[in-house]
Design an enzyme around this catalytic site. Structure first.
Site, PDB file in Angstrom:
ATOM      1  N   ASP A  47       0.837  -1.198   0.000  1.00 50.44           N
ATOM      2  CA  ASP A  47       0.000   0.000   0.000  1.00 50.44           C
ATOM      3  C   ASP A  47       0.874   1.251   0.000  1.00 50.44           C
ATOM      4  OD1 ASP A  47      -2.544  -1.256   0.046  1.00 50.44           O
ATOM      5  OD2 ASP A  47      -2.283  -1.696   2.176  1.00 50.44           O
ATOM      6  N   TYR A  76       6.910  -8.719   8.344  1.00 49.67           N
ATOM      7  CA  TYR A  76       6.629  -7.289   8.463  1.00 49.67           C
ATOM      8  C   TYR A  76       6.886  -6.779   9.875  1.00 49.67           C
ATOM      9  CZ  TYR A  76       3.830  -8.068   4.199  1.00 49.67           C
ATOM     10  OH  TYR A  76       3.407  -8.403   2.941  1.00 49.67           O
ATOM     11  N   ASP A  90      -6.670   0.987   7.923  1.00 49.74           N
ATOM     12  CA  ASP A  90      -5.329   1.581   7.978  1.00 49.74           C
ATOM     13  C   ASP A  90      -5.417   3.095   8.120  1.00 49.74           C
ATOM     14  OD1 ASP A  90      -5.685   2.740   5.398  1.00 49.74           O
ATOM     15  OD2 ASP A  90      -4.938   0.940   4.429  1.00 49.74           O
ATOM     16  N   ARG A 180      -3.468  -5.371   7.699  1.00 46.99           N
ATOM     17  CA  ARG A 180      -4.516  -4.418   8.091  1.00 46.99           C
ATOM     18  C   ARG A 180      -5.651  -5.134   8.817  1.00 46.99           C
ATOM     19  NH1 ARG A 180      -6.899  -2.480   3.365  1.00 46.99           N
ATOM     20  NH2 ARG A 180      -5.662  -3.892   2.095  1.00 46.99           N
TER      21      ARG A 180
END
Length: 233
Positions: A47, A76, A90, A180
């Protein structure tokens, strides 16, 4: 300006640390211009607000590897903002509700324990997943919500720090995991709501963040194919 003759000598895998605020497509477009190569793809998008490893595939021989590399596990570093829930789960979404509830560290640890191992995850409406030929985010932007089938994913979530309203975690996960959604579901479990406020991909398969070229350099006038070639795999 690039010449009309495509550069066939520049082929391979280029690891890029995507800057915050840039789209995956902007990296592809910029590399096409710098390298004069049209066949450029990637092995998993990020994103715009996210940063970290983008596996860029340069040349026809390597773009064919996209599906294979997309299946790789990923890792991540994620920051979850408690107390604010958004429609996109988000920091780019519209705020849906806020809460003053402040969870304890023990409650945080209990909630983290729910995001371990194999589980079913419902994809968010704001995602590129297609249903009946339509991308979910296109429907979401029109205010529409449709039923989404859950998908099996495998997750390992490690708590790194908690300083309200921020929870920092490391997530190792299988293909198709939405970080998310973890943030959103985490907030629901705690009863305070939450959204993903920062995300950095540190690993994609065997490709590591420390081996990436700084993506900001792609948007400077001085970057050259010769400079990028040293990062080519």
């Amino acid at each position: 300006m690039p010449s009309n003759c495509e550069n066939h000598s520049f082929e391979g895998i280029l690891l890029v640390n995507k800057p915050r605020g840039k789209t995956a497509f902007s990296l592809v477009a910029r590399l096409r211009r710098i390298l004069n190569v049209q066949k450029i793809g990637h092995a998993g998008t990020l994103d715009p607000f996210a940063t970290g490893v983008m596996v860029m595939l340069i040349g026809k021989k390597y773009t064919r590897l996209s599906d294979q590399l997309l299946c790789a596990d990923k890792e991540y570093l994620a920051q979850i903002h408690l107390g604010i829930a958004t429609d996109s789960y988000d920091c780019d979404g519209e705020v849906l509700h806020k809460s003053d509830l402040i969870p304890t560290l023990d409650q945080i640890k209990t909630a983290i324990a729910h995001f371990q191992g194999e589980m079913e995850q419902v994809p968010p409406m704001f995602s590129a997943k297609k249903i009946n030929g339509k991308k979910l985010y296109e429907l979401a932007r029109k205010g529409k919500t449709v039923e989404r089938a859950p998908a099996k994913v495998t997750i390992k979530t490690t708590l790194l720090s908690y300083n309200y309203p921020y929870v920092n975690v490391r997530v190792s996960c299988s293909k198709g995991t939405y970080i998310r959604s973890i943030a959103h579901d985490f907030g629901n479990l705690l009863g305070c709501g939450a959204h993903l406020s920062a995300l950095e991909r540190t690993k994609s398969g065997s490709f590591l963040l420390e081996k990436c070229v700084d993506g900001q350099t792609l948007f400077t006038d001085s970057v050259t194919p010769h400079f990028l070639k040293q990062y080519l795999i």
